[in-house]
Design a protein around this motif. Structure first.
Motif, PDB file in Angstrom:
ATOM      1  N   ASP A 341       0.868  -1.170   0.000  1.00  0.00           N
ATOM      2  CA  ASP A 341       0.000   0.000   0.000  1.00  0.00           C
ATOM      3  C   ASP A 341       0.910   1.226   0.000  1.00  0.00           C
ATOM      4  N   ALA A 342       1.372   1.587  -1.184  1.00  0.00           N
ATOM      5  CA  ALA A 342       2.443   2.580  -1.314  1.00  0.00           C
ATOM      6  C   ALA A 342       1.934   3.992  -1.570  1.00  0.00           C
ATOM      7  N   THR A 343       0.617   4.176  -1.687  1.00  0.00           N
ATOM      8  CA  THR A 343       0.094   5.523  -1.963  1.00  0.00           C
ATOM      9  C   THR A 343      -0.851   5.958  -0.840  1.00  0.00           C
ATOM     10  N   ASP A 344      -2.053   5.409  -0.808  1.00  0.00           N
ATOM     11  CA  ASP A 344      -3.021   5.820   0.217  1.00  0.00           C
ATOM     12  C   ASP A 344      -2.580   5.397   1.617  1.00  0.00           C
ATOM     13  N   GLY A 345      -1.832   4.305   1.719  1.00  0.00           N
ATOM     14  CA  GLY A 345      -1.403   3.810   3.025  1.00  0.00           C
ATOM     15  C   GLY A 345       0.065   4.031   3.297  1.00  0.00           C
ATOM     16  N   VAL A 346       0.616   5.154   2.801  1.00  0.00           N
ATOM     17  CA  VAL A 346       2.046   5.386   2.935  1.00  0.00           C
ATOM     18  C   VAL A 346       2.472   5.527   4.392  1.00  0.00           C
ATOM     19  N   ILE A 347       1.567   5.964   5.299  1.00  0.00           N
ATOM     20  CA  ILE A 347       1.847   5.984   6.733  1.00  0.00           C
ATOM     21  C   ILE A 347       0.834   5.060   7.404  1.00  0.00           C
ATOM     22  N   SER A 348       1.323   4.095   8.147  1.00  0.00           N
ATOM     23  CA  SER A 348       0.458   3.038   8.678  1.00  0.00           C
ATOM     24  C   SER A 348      -0.142   3.361  10.044  1.00  0.00           C
ATOM     25  N   TYR A 349       0.254   4.482  10.655  1.00  0.00           N
ATOM     26  CA  TYR A 349      -0.251   4.845  11.982  1.00  0.00           C
ATOM     27  C   TYR A 349      -0.978   6.190  11.903  1.00  0.00           C
ATOM     28  N   PRO A 350      -1.916   6.454  12.812  1.00  0.00           N
ATOM     29  CA  PRO A 350      -2.619   7.749  12.779  1.00  0.00           C
ATOM     30  C   PRO A 350      -1.714   8.903  13.206  1.00  0.00           C
ATOM     31  N   VAL A 351      -1.835  10.017  12.471  1.00  0.00           N
ATOM     32  CA  VAL A 351      -1.102  11.240  12.792  1.00  0.00           C
ATOM     33  C   VAL A 351      -2.129  12.342  13.021  1.00  0.00           C
ATOM     34  N   ILE A 352      -2.093  12.953  14.204  1.00  0.00           N
ATOM     35  CA  ILE A 352      -3.071  13.980  14.580  1.00  0.00           C
ATOM     36  C   ILE A 352      -2.343  15.306  14.734  1.00  0.00           C
ATOM     37  N   GLY A 353      -2.706  16.257  13.887  1.00  0.00           N
ATOM     38  CA  GLY A 353      -2.018  17.537  13.867  1.00  0.00           C
ATOM     39  C   GLY A 353      -2.737  18.624  14.648  1.00  0.00           C
ATOM     40  N   GLN A 354      -2.585  19.867  14.195  1.00  0.00           N
ATOM     41  CA  GLN A 354      -3.196  21.003  14.876  1.00  0.00           C
ATOM     42  C   GLN A 354      -4.719  20.909  14.852  1.00  0.00           C
ATOM     43  N   GLN A 355      -5.350  21.394  15.926  1.00  0.00           N
ATOM     44  CA  GLN A 355      -6.815  21.372  16.076  1.00  0.00           C
ATOM     45  C   GLN A 355      -7.401  19.964  15.934  1.00  0.00           C
ATOM     46  N   GLY A 356      -6.598  18.945  16.204  1.00  0.00           N
ATOM     47  CA  GLY A 356      -7.101  17.581  16.172  1.00  0.00           C
ATOM     48  C   GLY A 356      -7.359  17.028  14.788  1.00  0.00           C
ATOM     49  N   VAL A 357      -6.862  17.710  13.755  1.00  0.00           N
ATOM     50  CA  VAL A 357      -7.063  17.245  12.371  1.00  0.00           C
ATOM     51  C   VAL A 357      -6.129  16.066  12.096  1.00  0.00           C
ATOM     52  N   THR A 358      -6.670  15.019  11.514  1.00  0.00           N
ATOM     53  CA  THR A 358      -5.853  13.844  11.210  1.00  0.00           C
ATOM     54  C   THR A 358      -5.272  13.930   9.804  1.00  0.00           C
ATOM     55  N   LEU A 359      -4.118  13.341   9.647  1.00  0.00           N
ATOM     56  CA  LEU A 359      -3.492  13.318   8.324  1.00  0.00           C
ATOM     57  C   LEU A 359      -4.347  12.531   7.340  1.00  0.00           C
ATOM     58  N   SER A 360      -4.994  11.478   7.803  1.00  0.00           N
ATOM     59  CA  SER A 360      -5.846  10.671   6.920  1.00  0.00           C
ATOM     60  C   SER A 360      -7.014  11.489   6.379  1.00  0.00           C
ATOM     61  N   SER A 361      -7.545  12.432   7.171  1.00  0.00           N
ATOM     62  CA  SER A 361      -8.642  13.267   6.679  1.00  0.00           C
ATOM     63  C   SER A 361      -8.133  14.292   5.666  1.00  0.00           C
ATOM     64  N   VAL A 362      -6.943  14.827   5.888  1.00  0.00           N
ATOM     65  CA  VAL A 362      -6.343  15.760   4.928  1.00  0.00           C
ATOM     66  C   VAL A 362      -6.081  15.049   3.608  1.00  0.00           C
TER      67      VAL A 362
END
Length: 487
Positions: A341-362
């Protein structure tokens, strides 16, 4: 107890090693490398399948600051593993690395202006001012959910997790997939198994592999830094010219790549029906080009059967596979060479940034990042081999080392300003991404008539950079403060 570091590096492959050495050169010693496996080294320690080897010339597919005494032009897995150990030993990285450390969540702490990194579901917690994700795009293997797979009673594993304790000799084996890993496994095991069934969804273009062993006198010369550097430069220039075909001229691509690929197929495959099954119907380069002198002869063996897309896997049974044409295959081993999974799943763990926005939602529409490295709303967080940093014509390590210029520029900028964090602006990222996909429209990866792992579910080509690799390096070297917000 929470441990705190200046920089947390996730992944111990070439990306993590490059990041660590660059930090050392910047005078930053307060960092840790997290590795989820029990051993260090990434791809070339993990991929131990028979025949595993690099498909870019080793003097170029190596870290620029760590030349090596290669035995041949295209190194095998065992030599690449030794090279990884050599880099670790040279720079004292073992004491900086924590193995058995699976990152399960990364979250931004706004008040502290640092990242909280959770390991093994909270078993351990680290805080870091900067996070460099170097987990790599080819680290999350994919196994399709075939009907009846759970009922199969034989042995199964992915090429990424080859079971070296299992003796495949004399067994009835199936390989599902026909890409780069399968192209190396098939010739390696075909002479050893009773029968090998190869399930091919789409044929790949195959070009000759122009390998050579370095003789003792050549290796003595290559130990001289100026000779090694000269060879790297010559290889780089020769490979860089291939982007002319991938992006600017299909005529060049046909002449330099498709012509020798068709000649190899005609020379090595005499059976017209088999040759037809192995002939792609898309422009060469749209999918990854395979380099092999032994794949076609292996597929022509009497104990090897190729199943093309008309005779794929219908379903599994406890004893084996039933094909789409109704043939029942009794099997001892099924190998999944089904990629990552080299494109959509390039990071396998959740990343939560500013204001609680997740990288997966971005990334809900498609993965995107400024210079493939920074995402708005995720300060002090950097991606190595992020979106659109793959390269189809030269060494991926060149791109990794290019990203290091940008990452170190960002860290240096924060330190020079006595600031706490840095983040790319949304406008800068949007402009960069728009330009990337405008340029991508001209490439064979976009308009070559195939669907490949280079594309995300959105259909956009996410894996590749659409241009000369030196253009990417120039972008990374020229740090633009106006494209960033500093806190």
């Amino acid at each position: 107890m929470t441990e705190t570091f200046q920089v947390i590096i996730i992944g111990s492959g070439f990306g993590g090693q490059s990041a660590a050495v660059n930090l050392i050169n910047e005078g930053i010693d307060d960092f840790v490398i997290l590795e989820r496996r029990t051993f260090i080294g990434g791809t070339w320690k993990q991929n131990r399948y028979p025949g595993a080897a690099v498909d870019v010339q080793s003097p170029l597919y190596s870290l620029s600051f760590a030349p090596y005494d290669w035995s041949c032009m295209f190194a095998q897995q065992d030599e690449l593993a030794r090279y990884t150990d050599d880099v670790y030993q040279r720079y004292g990285l073992h004491q900086k690395t924590s193995t058995n450390s699976t990152v399960t969540q990364v979250s931004w702490l706004a008040d502290e202006q640092q990242w909280r990194v959770e390991i093994n579901h909270g078993e351990r917690v680290l805080h870091g001012r900067f996070v460099i994700n170097a987990s790599g795009p080819l680290s999350t293997p994919v196994t399709p959910d075939f009907a009846g797979l759970s009922s199969y009673q034989g042995k199964t594993f992915h090429t990424n997790d080859w079971d070296n304790d299992y003796d495949h000799r004399g067994k009835r084996v199936a390989i599902i997939g026909s890409g780069a890993s399968a192209a190396q496994v098939i010739p390696a095991i075909a002479p050893e198994v009773e029968h090998l069934h190869v399930f091919q969804r789409t044929p790949h273009w195959v070009m000759p592999r122009k390998d050579m062993a370095f003789r003792p006198w050549q290796r003595r010369w290559l130990r001289k830094p100026w000779v090694y550097k000269g060879l790297r430069g010559a290889l780089y220039m020769a490979l860089e010219l291939r982007i002319l075909g991938f992006k600017y001229s299909k005529r060049v691509l046909k002449w330099l790549a498709e012509r020798p690929a068709r000649a190899l197929l005609a020379k090595q495959v005499g059976d017209p029906q088999l040759r037809a099954s192995l002939t792609p119907d898309y422009t060469i380069g749209c999918k990854r080009i395979l380099l092999s002198n032994t794949l076609y002869p292996a597929l022509c063996r009497d104990n090897v059967t190729l199943h093309d897309k008309s005779d794929g896997v219908a379903h599994f049974t406890p004893q084996g596979i039933v094909t789409a044409q109704g043939q029942t295959l009794a099997l001892d081993l099924v190998v999944f060479a089904t990629g990552y999974d080299a494109t959509d799943g390039v990071i396998s763990y959740p990343v939560i940034g500013q204001q609680g926005v997740t990288l997966s939602s971005v990334w809900q529409d498609f993965p995107r990042a400024y210079q493939g490295t920074s995402v708005p709303g995720f300060p002090n967080f950097f991606l190595v081999t992020g979106p659109n940093t793959g390269i189809g014509h030269t060494s991926a390590i060149f791109m990794i080392e290019s990203q290091m210029f940008y990452i170190m520029n960002c860290i240096r900028h924060v330190r020079d300003k006595a600031a706490r964090s840095i983040a790319v602006t949304a406008q800068a990222e949007a402009n960069y991404t728009e330009n990337i996909h405008q340029e991508m429209a001209r490439t064979v990866w976009h308009n070559g008539g195939c669907h490949s792992w280079y594309q995300s579910q959105s259909g956009k080509v996410i894996a590749m950079f659409p241009g000369f690799s030196f253009t990417f390096r120039r972008l990374c070297r020229r740090f633009k403060p106006q494209h960033h917000e500093v806190t």
